[in-house]
Every structure is written in C-alpha cells, then in structure tokens.
Write a protein that holds these residues in place. Structure first.
Motif, PDB file in Angstrom:
ATOM      1  N   HIS A   6      40.959  46.375  32.116  1.00 52.73           N
ATOM      2  CA  HIS A   6      41.993  47.135  32.690  1.00 52.73           C
ATOM      3  C   HIS A   6      41.517  48.556  32.172  1.00 52.73           C
ATOM      4  O   HIS A   6      41.442  48.679  30.731  1.00 52.73           O
ATOM      5  N   THR A  27      47.618  46.888  23.771  1.00 58.62           N
ATOM      6  CA  THR A  27      46.947  45.676  22.870  1.00 58.62           C
ATOM      7  C   THR A  27      48.295  44.805  22.521  1.00 58.62           C
ATOM      8  O   THR A  27      48.190  43.627  22.409  1.00 58.62           O
ATOM      9  N   LEU A  30      49.631  42.524  25.057  1.00 60.80           N
ATOM     10  CA  LEU A  30      48.916  41.361  25.245  1.00 60.80           C
ATOM     11  C   LEU A  30      48.915  40.544  24.163  1.00 60.80           C
ATOM     12  O   LEU A  30      49.141  39.149  24.451  1.00 60.80           O
ATOM     13  N   GLY A  35      47.470  36.867  24.414  1.00 65.61           N
ATOM     14  CA  GLY A  35      45.955  37.324  24.715  1.00 65.61           C
ATOM     15  C   GLY A  35      45.530  37.990  23.757  1.00 65.61           C
ATOM     16  O   GLY A  35      46.068  38.324  22.566  1.00 65.61           O
ATOM     17  N   VAL A  65      39.669  42.375  28.099  1.00 69.12           N
ATOM     18  CA  VAL A  65      41.166  41.531  27.650  1.00 69.12           C
ATOM     19  C   VAL A  65      40.869  40.097  28.089  1.00 69.12           C
ATOM     20  O   VAL A  65      39.930  39.834  29.121  1.00 69.12           O
ATOM     21  N   ALA A  67      43.120  37.136  28.298  1.00 63.63           N
ATOM     22  CA  ALA A  67      44.529  36.792  28.145  1.00 63.63           C
ATOM     23  C   ALA A  67      44.856  35.732  29.639  1.00 63.63           C
ATOM     24  O   ALA A  67      44.458  35.921  30.379  1.00 63.63           O
ATOM     25  N   ALA A  71      50.335  37.470  30.795  1.00 64.87           N
ATOM     26  CA  ALA A  71      50.190  38.416  29.949  1.00 64.87           C
ATOM     27  C   ALA A  71      49.816  39.708  30.641  1.00 64.87           C
ATOM     28  O   ALA A  71      50.176  41.085  30.206  1.00 64.87           O
ATOM     29  N   VAL A  72      48.798  39.448  31.244  1.00 63.16           N
ATOM     30  CA  VAL A  72      48.273  40.624  32.146  1.00 63.16           C
ATOM     31  C   VAL A  72      49.461  41.186  33.222  1.00 63.16           C
ATOM     32  O   VAL A  72      49.455  42.313  33.325  1.00 63.16           O
ATOM     33  N   LEU A  75      51.807  43.106  31.312  1.00 62.82           N
ATOM     34  CA  LEU A  75      50.946  44.674  30.826  1.00 62.82           C
ATOM     35  C   LEU A  75      51.016  45.488  32.131  1.00 62.82           C
ATOM     36  O   LEU A  75      51.347  46.618  31.736  1.00 62.82           O
ATOM     37  N   THR A  90      43.583  46.796  37.113  1.00 67.30           N
ATOM     38  CA  THR A  90      43.091  45.693  36.449  1.00 67.30           C
ATOM     39  C   THR A  90      42.348  44.483  37.333  1.00 67.30           C
ATOM     40  O   THR A  90      42.836  44.353  38.386  1.00 67.30           O
TER      41      THR A  90
END
Length: 138
Positions: A6, A27, A30, A35, A65, A67, A71-72, A75, A90
C-alpha cells in the motif's frame, strides 16, 4: 492471509510528524481489522510528474501489509476520506521484497559514476565507422 503493498502520497505542506501519524493511523486500521504491517518505508518528499490537487510535491509512504481483504478494503475507505492523502494505491503481491525497496536502493546509489564510458566513441567523440564511410564516397 494475502500480502499487499500500500503506497500513499500525502500533501506537500504536511510536516514529517504528520506523515508519520498517517502511517500509524493506517497501521492501526489494519491491526484493528485482523491484519498486520510487516514493514513501513518513508520515501520522503519527492517531486510529482504532474500537479495533483495543486501539489507539485508529495510525501511518499509504502506499507508492506499482511491482512485479509476486508481489512484492506477498510484501509482504502478510510484513506479515500482523508484530506491529507492525495493519491493511494494498493496492490496484491505474491511475496514481500526482502531488504529495502527499489526506491530506497535508488537513494543509496552514488549517481552515474557506476556506468562507465560508452565505448562507441572515438578519441574526438566521433562514432566509429563514420569517417571510413565518408572517405569511400570521395
């Protein structure tokens, strides 16, 4: 869990502490969603190829990352809302790069001195073979 990289670009008028806070916020998002961030790299303030939202420069930050997709997605949703982030991307990767990324290795190199001479030039800067062709014509 899938692996991702990312990268986000933060506005040029932010202080480095604010950019670090953005990375910590990412952070936290995640980790709250199951993640983890394997590695964080701050590439610094760099010039952009073209203006983005009246910015000629931006702070570049990359996160490696590990995850789940949810979670992504969270984010990316939070990053899209944030006014301090002007672009982000990402991508899913098969494996994280060991050691520093290509952008960090670029800064460690010592310029053009490693390339050496071209080898296709004569003593006076002429291309080899050019003179011989002219002499044959005359």
């Amino acid at each position: 869990m899938p692996l991702y990289e990312h990268v986000f670009l933060a506005r040029q008028d932010l202080a480095q502490a604010q950019v670090d806070a953005l990375a910590e916020n990412a952070t936290k998002i995640l980790t709250d969603n199951g993640g983890k961030v394997v590695k964080t790299e701050t590439w610094g303030l760099k010039s952009l190829a073209y203006r983005i939202a009246k910015n000629r420069k931006a702070h570049f930050v990359m996160l490696d990352v590990d995850a789940p997709p949810a979670a992504v997605a969270e984010l990316e949703r939070q990053t899209n809302i944030n006014e301090d982030v002007i672009r982000f991307m990402t991508i899913r990767v098969d494996a994280h790069e060991e050691g520093p990324s290509a952008m960090m290795r670029r800064e460690q190199r010592s310029g053009r001195g490693e390339r050496g001479e071209r080898g296709d030039r004569g003593d006076r800067g002429e291309r080899s073979g050019f003179r011989a062709r002219d002499e044959e014509v005359e």
